[in-house]
Design a protein around this motif. Structure first.
Motif, PDB file in Angstrom:
ATOM      1  N   GLU A  72     -92.800  16.419  45.798  1.00  0.00           N
ATOM      2  CA  GLU A  72     -94.033  15.909  45.202  1.00  0.00           C
ATOM      3  C   GLU A  72     -94.160  16.350  43.744  1.00  0.00           C
ATOM      4  O   GLU A  72     -94.591  15.560  42.893  1.00  0.00           O
ATOM      5  CB  GLU A  72     -95.231  16.381  46.029  1.00  0.00           C
ATOM      6  N   ARG A  73     -93.775  17.587  43.454  1.00  0.00           N
ATOM      7  CA  ARG A  73     -93.825  18.047  42.058  1.00  0.00           C
ATOM      8  C   ARG A  73     -92.872  17.251  41.171  1.00  0.00           C
ATOM      9  O   ARG A  73     -93.170  16.963  40.013  1.00  0.00           O
ATOM     10  CB  ARG A  73     -93.461  19.540  41.988  1.00  0.00           C
ATOM     11  N   ALA A  74     -91.719  16.875  41.755  1.00  0.00           N
ATOM     12  CA  ALA A  74     -90.704  16.148  40.993  1.00  0.00           C
ATOM     13  C   ALA A  74     -90.969  14.654  40.947  1.00  0.00           C
ATOM     14  O   ALA A  74     -90.216  13.913  40.307  1.00  0.00           O
ATOM     15  CB  ALA A  74     -89.318  16.417  41.585  1.00  0.00           C
ATOM     16  N   GLY A  75     -92.020  14.192  41.642  1.00  0.00           N
ATOM     17  CA  GLY A  75     -92.323  12.765  41.663  1.00  0.00           C
ATOM     18  C   GLY A  75     -91.292  11.944  42.398  1.00  0.00           C
ATOM     19  O   GLY A  75     -90.937  10.842  41.966  1.00  0.00           O
ATOM     20  N   LYS A  76     -90.806  12.466  43.520  1.00  0.00           N
ATOM     21  CA  LYS A  76     -89.786  11.783  44.321  1.00  0.00           C
ATOM     22  C   LYS A  76     -90.389  11.395  45.676  1.00  0.00           C
ATOM     23  O   LYS A  76     -90.244  12.128  46.669  1.00  0.00           O
ATOM     24  CB  LYS A  76     -88.561  12.669  44.519  1.00  0.00           C
ATOM     25  N   PRO A  77     -91.060  10.265  45.760  1.00  0.00           N
ATOM     26  CA  PRO A  77     -91.756   9.904  47.002  1.00  0.00           C
ATOM     27  C   PRO A  77     -90.824   9.702  48.196  1.00  0.00           C
ATOM     28  O   PRO A  77     -91.213   9.994  49.337  1.00  0.00           O
ATOM     29  CB  PRO A  77     -92.496   8.624  46.641  1.00  0.00           C
ATOM     30  N   ALA A  78     -89.608   9.196  47.963  1.00  0.00           N
ATOM     31  CA  ALA A  78     -88.693   8.987  49.090  1.00  0.00           C
ATOM     32  C   ALA A  78     -88.325  10.313  49.742  1.00  0.00           C
ATOM     33  O   ALA A  78     -88.317  10.438  50.975  1.00  0.00           O
ATOM     34  CB  ALA A  78     -87.430   8.265  48.618  1.00  0.00           C
ATOM     35  N   GLU A  79     -88.037  11.315  48.914  1.00  0.00           N
ATOM     36  CA  GLU A  79     -87.715  12.636  49.459  1.00  0.00           C
ATOM     37  C   GLU A  79     -88.949  13.272  50.079  1.00  0.00           C
ATOM     38  O   GLU A  79     -88.862  13.952  51.109  1.00  0.00           O
ATOM     39  CB  GLU A  79     -87.144  13.534  48.361  1.00  0.00           C
ATOM     40  N   ALA A  80     -90.120  13.040  49.475  1.00  0.00           N
ATOM     41  CA  ALA A  80     -91.360  13.572  50.040  1.00  0.00           C
ATOM     42  C   ALA A  80     -91.606  12.984  51.429  1.00  0.00           C
ATOM     43  O   ALA A  80     -92.057  13.684  52.345  1.00  0.00           O
ATOM     44  CB  ALA A  80     -92.528  13.260  49.116  1.00  0.00           C
ATOM     45  N   ALA A  81     -91.303  11.704  51.595  1.00  0.00           N
ATOM     46  CA  ALA A  81     -91.486  11.053  52.896  1.00  0.00           C
ATOM     47  C   ALA A  81     -90.605  11.692  53.954  1.00  0.00           C
ATOM     48  O   ALA A  81     -91.039  11.957  55.082  1.00  0.00           O
ATOM     49  CB  ALA A  81     -91.185   9.566  52.781  1.00  0.00           C
ATOM     50  N   ARG A  82     -89.348  11.966  53.592  1.00  0.00           N
ATOM     51  CA  ARG A  82     -88.405  12.488  54.579  1.00  0.00           C
ATOM     52  C   ARG A  82     -88.677  13.958  54.888  1.00  0.00           C
ATOM     53  O   ARG A  82     -88.565  14.389  56.035  1.00  0.00           O
ATOM     54  CB  ARG A  82     -86.979  12.260  54.082  1.00  0.00           C
ATOM     55  N   SER A  83     -89.056  14.724  53.882  1.00  0.00           N
ATOM     56  CA  SER A  83     -89.439  16.112  54.136  1.00  0.00           C
ATOM     57  C   SER A  83     -90.733  16.156  54.947  1.00  0.00           C
ATOM     58  O   SER A  83     -90.891  16.982  55.855  1.00  0.00           O
ATOM     59  CB  SER A  83     -89.629  16.858  52.817  1.00  0.00           C
ATOM     60  N   GLY A  84     -91.649  15.259  54.615  1.00  0.00           N
ATOM     61  CA  GLY A  84     -92.919  15.204  55.341  1.00  0.00           C
ATOM     62  C   GLY A  84     -92.749  14.856  56.801  1.00  0.00           C
ATOM     63  O   GLY A  84     -93.552  15.273  57.649  1.00  0.00           O
ATOM     64  N   LEU A  85     -91.717  14.073  57.119  1.00  0.00           N
ATOM     65  CA  LEU A  85     -91.436  13.738  58.519  1.00  0.00           C
ATOM     66  C   LEU A  85     -91.125  14.998  59.313  1.00  0.00           C
ATOM     67  O   LEU A  85     -91.637  15.190  60.420  1.00  0.00           O
ATOM     68  CB  LEU A  85     -90.267  12.758  58.591  1.00  0.00           C
ATOM     69  N   ALA A  86     -90.280  15.871  58.746  1.00  0.00           N
ATOM     70  CA  ALA A  86     -89.945  17.119  59.429  1.00  0.00           C
ATOM     71  C   ALA A  86     -91.179  17.989  59.609  1.00  0.00           C
ATOM     72  O   ALA A  86     -91.364  18.627  60.661  1.00  0.00           O
ATOM     73  CB  ALA A  86     -88.873  17.871  58.644  1.00  0.00           C
ATOM     74  N   VAL A  87     -92.048  18.008  58.607  1.00  0.00           N
ATOM     75  CA  VAL A  87     -93.286  18.771  58.703  1.00  0.00           C
ATOM     76  C   VAL A  87     -94.162  18.223  59.839  1.00  0.00           C
ATOM     77  O   VAL A  87     -94.701  18.988  60.657  1.00  0.00           O
ATOM     78  CB  VAL A  87     -94.052  18.723  57.366  1.00  0.00           C
ATOM     79  N   ALA A  88     -94.277  16.902  59.899  1.00  0.00           N
ATOM     80  CA  ALA A  88     -95.085  16.279  60.942  1.00  0.00           C
ATOM     81  C   ALA A  88     -94.548  16.599  62.333  1.00  0.00           C
ATOM     82  O   ALA A  88     -95.305  16.935  63.252  1.00  0.00           O
ATOM     83  CB  ALA A  88     -95.130  14.764  60.733  1.00  0.00           C
ATOM     84  N   GLU A  89     -93.241  16.515  62.497  1.00  0.00           N
ATOM     85  CA  GLU A  89     -92.644  16.767  63.802  1.00  0.00           C
ATOM     86  C   GLU A  89     -92.752  18.237  64.201  1.00  0.00           C
ATOM     87  O   GLU A  89     -92.969  18.556  65.377  1.00  0.00           O
ATOM     88  CB  GLU A  89     -91.179  16.308  63.802  1.00  0.00           C
ATOM     89  N   ALA A  90     -92.607  19.139  63.240  1.00  0.00           N
ATOM     90  CA  ALA A  90     -92.756  20.560  63.563  1.00  0.00           C
ATOM     91  C   ALA A  90     -94.177  20.843  64.024  1.00  0.00           C
ATOM     92  O   ALA A  90     -94.402  21.521  65.039  1.00  0.00           O
ATOM     93  CB  ALA A  90     -92.395  21.411  62.352  1.00  0.00           C
ATOM     94  N   HIS A  91     -95.167  20.333  63.281  1.00  0.00           N
ATOM     95  CA  HIS A  91     -96.560  20.531  63.695  1.00  0.00           C
ATOM     96  C   HIS A  91     -96.802  19.939  65.081  1.00  0.00           C
ATOM     97  O   HIS A  91     -97.462  20.564  65.924  1.00  0.00           O
ATOM     98  CB  HIS A  91     -97.501  19.863  62.682  1.00  0.00           C
ATOM     99  N   ARG A  92     -96.287  18.727  65.330  1.00  0.00           N
ATOM    100  CA  ARG A  92     -96.526  18.071  66.623  1.00  0.00           C
ATOM    101  C   ARG A  92     -95.953  18.897  67.761  1.00  0.00           C
ATOM    102  O   ARG A  92     -96.613  19.135  68.781  1.00  0.00           O
ATOM    103  CB  ARG A  92     -95.901  16.671  66.629  1.00  0.00           C
ATOM    104  N   ARG A  93     -94.730  19.359  67.602  1.00  0.00           N
ATOM    105  CA  ARG A  93     -94.076  20.094  68.681  1.00  0.00           C
ATOM    106  C   ARG A  93     -94.648  21.492  68.858  1.00  0.00           C
ATOM    107  O   ARG A  93     -94.496  22.095  69.928  1.00  0.00           O
ATOM    108  CB  ARG A  93     -92.572  20.149  68.412  1.00  0.00           C
ATOM    109  N   LEU A  94     -95.295  22.001  67.826  1.00  0.00           N
ATOM    110  CA  LEU A  94     -95.980  23.285  67.939  1.00  0.00           C
ATOM    111  C   LEU A  94     -97.387  23.132  68.513  1.00  0.00           C
ATOM    112  O   LEU A  94     -98.093  24.117  68.705  1.00  0.00           O
ATOM    113  CB  LEU A  94     -96.056  23.951  66.557  1.00  0.00           C
TER     114      LEU A  94
END
Length: 351
Positions: free
Chosen positions: A38-60
């Motif tokens: 997000e700091r680098a202005g890379k939305p595609a990478e933000a989307a893919r990193s955010g997916l891992a964050v979402a899945e970790a939260h869900r499984r926790l």
């Protein structure tokens, strides 16, 4: 025949993460990469990193955080014009909706994910989304509608040598056989799933397969000791990987095993523990099943019949609203098992 299990939901800078990575490690790494993208202005990478964050939260079991994370991932993917990343975010959202008991929303999000995955040329997210649709129908007890899809996905996973999806499909088919009383077939399928998962180092899939084996060993063979051993082995994995939902279902199953063995006081304690765990993560299906086990245990320990009848009536209503056909049948069987006719509450109250 099968390679090592991998986690396609860990993408971009997170592809080095293993399917067996601790969820707390996944969350930490995903959050760090998300902020950097997000700091680098890379939305595609933000989307893919955010997916891992979402899945970790869900499984926790962190439902609200997971809900915000998958939507954030979807918005970033849409900004980047990345159809596949949009599909993955929708898959995560649909899986979360199923976990929360919102089955209609789950089906809508998962179908959108499958369609976007096909348009974006990502066969993996399309397969995961179709698998999610199949699992949603299976959990609701609509076996005839989803059995063929499970078998189709199993065949595709075997053809590609994809261990993790093969294990998932085998476990889903096994569960349907178990729930319809075909215990030998269920055991063989759970056993194959456990063997493939172990060979592919899929610890999550292995833990779920052990839980299935424990269930069949308990209900078919009456082998309480072996069932508890299998659940203890699975629990070690659940704790190591911080698999909150799987751990709660493990505790609920341990309650089932003890209940079948006539160890009602011990079963009550496990059901109470599982119930608290499911409530903490807002998982209504697990909560309802734990309540059912607890109600049966308390009835065996001398609870007032009118109180038991009231609990079963309330559970029937809850399961009707959630849309769980098989679980509703379990409540009906509980009435027969405990000798409490349906409508007993009304008759007791009228006296």
């Amino acid at each position: 025949m099968y390679g090592k299990a991998f986690a396609p939901e860990y993408q971009g800078a997170l592809t080095t993460l293993s399917v067996n990575s601790s969820l707390t490690d996944v969350l930490a790494a995903g959050t760090e990469q998300l902020r950097a993208a997000e700091r680098a202005g890379k939305p595609a990478e933000a989307a893919r990193s955010g997916l891992a964050v979402a899945e970790a939260h869900r499984r926790l079991g962190r439902v609200e955080e997971a809900d915000r994370a998958w939507k954030r991932s979807y918005r970033a993917a849409r900004q980047a014009g990345d159809l596949a990343a949009m599909a993955w975010a929708l898959w995560s959202g649909g899986t979360l909706a199923r976990q929360r008991g919102a089955f209609r929303l789950a089906r809508r999000l998962l179908q959108l994910a499958a369609d976007l995955g096909e348009r974006g040329g990502d066969v993996v997210v399309r397969g995961y989304s179709l698998a999610g649709l199949a699992e949603t129908g299976r959990i609701q007890g609509d076996y005839e509608a989803v059995r063929r899809l499970h078998e189709q996905l199993l065949a595709e996973a075997r053809r590609r040598g994809e261990a993790r999806h093969t294990v998932w499909a085998l476990e889903g088919i096994a569960q349907m056989h178990r729930n319809t009383g075909e215990y030998d077939t269920a055991y063989a399928l759970f056993e194959e799933a456990a063997q493939i998962a172990a060979g592919a180092d899929d610890r999550r899939g292995h833990a779920w397969a052990l839980r299935g084996l424990a269930d069949v060993v308990s209900v078919r063979d009456g082998d309480t000791g072996r069932a508890l051993e299998l659940l203890s082995e699975a629990e070690t994995t659940c704790r190591a990987m911080r698999l909150s939902s799987a751990l709660a279902y493990n505790h609920k199953m341990r309650g089932n095993v003890l209940y079948r063995a006539g160890r009602y006081a011990e079963a009550r304690g496990l059901y109470e523990q599982a119930l608290a765990e499911f409530r903490a993560m807002s998982e209504p299906r697990g909560e309802a099943l734990s309540r059912l086990g607890l109600a049966k245990s308390l009835a065996r320990l001398g609870r007032d019949r009118a109180e038991t009848a009231a609990e079963l009536a309330d559970l029937a209503g809850v399961l009707e609203r959630i849309g769980l056909q098989h679980a509703r049948r379990m409540v009906a069987r509980a009435h027969d098992e405990l000798g409490i006719p349906v409508g007993a509450l009304a008759r007791e109250t009228a006296r």
